[in-house]
Design a protein around this motif. Structure first.
Motif, PDB file in Angstrom:
ATOM      1  N   ILE A  47       1.498   5.123   0.625  1.00  0.00           N
ATOM      2  CA  ILE A  47       1.011   6.349   1.255  1.00  0.00           C
ATOM      3  C   ILE A  47       2.109   7.392   1.122  1.00  0.00           C
ATOM      4  O   ILE A  47       3.258   7.068   0.802  1.00  0.00           O
ATOM      5  CB  ILE A  47       0.620   6.144   2.738  1.00  0.00           C
ATOM      6  N   TYR A  48       1.755   8.627   1.354  1.00  0.00           N
ATOM      7  CA  TYR A  48       2.726   9.721   1.284  1.00  0.00           C
ATOM      8  C   TYR A  48       2.767  10.415   2.640  1.00  0.00           C
ATOM      9  O   TYR A  48       1.723  10.761   3.198  1.00  0.00           O
ATOM     10  CB  TYR A  48       2.350  10.705   0.173  1.00  0.00           C
ATOM     11  N   ARG A  53       0.867  -1.183   0.000  1.00  0.00           N
ATOM     12  CA  ARG A  53       0.000   0.000   0.000  1.00  0.00           C
ATOM     13  C   ARG A  53       0.901   1.228   0.000  1.00  0.00           C
ATOM     14  O   ARG A  53       1.833   1.340   0.794  1.00  0.00           O
ATOM     15  CB  ARG A  53      -0.886  -0.002   1.242  1.00  0.00           C
TER      16      ARG A  53
END
Length: 146
Positions: free
Chosen positions: A85-86, A83
């Motif tokens: 995400i930032y 997954r």
């Protein structure tokens, strides 16, 4: 199955003597290695962060380890996509971070244990990059001392 520490010490000795590393894939069928890997990574803060699925460290059981080993034995295990995400950086920009599922983290740690046990004794003592208990500070200390 052999105890995990015995397997790793045999691999270390084979690496130190420069002997070939045979049947390494078969070691992925040893549940003791998964328990050792679990013990090393479950306390990490990321262990409770779900990846693509909701699987985390608290859902781990011996049955799940045996299911992973069965998939490995029959060459059916597939790593799942991480997954993405930032997270924000200090300068205001965003940095990408991949969050794998717990099973992938566990298999990766077992693989790291096996490969590190074999290759670590073969590396030069002057090598400090990406090694356990070594880094830029130990390299600078060695330069200062020599």
């Amino acid at each position: 199955m052999q105890d995990a520490e015995v397997v790793l010490s045999v691999l270390r000795e084979r690496g130190r003597r420069g002997l070939p590393c045979e049947e390494l894939y078969r070691q992925l069928f040893n549940p003791q290695l998964y328990l050792l890997a679990y013990g090393r990574i479950y306390s990490n803060h990321g262990a409770m962060t779900p990846g693509v699925t909701q699987e985390t460290a608290d859902g781990m059981s011996m049955a799940k380890i045996l299911a992973i080993i069965d998939a490995m034995r029959h060459e059916r295990y597939r790593f799942s996509p991480a997954r993405r995400i930032y997270i924000p950086k200090k300068d205001g920009k965003m940095r990408p971070l991949g969050l794998p599922i717990w099973s992938d983290k566990l298999v990766g740690e077992v693989t790291r244990l096996l490969l590190e046990a074999y290759y670590e004794p073969r590396f030069s003592d002057r090598s400090h990059g990406f090694r356990p208990r070594r880094g830029c500070h130990t390299a600078l200390r060695e330069v200062a001392n020599t």
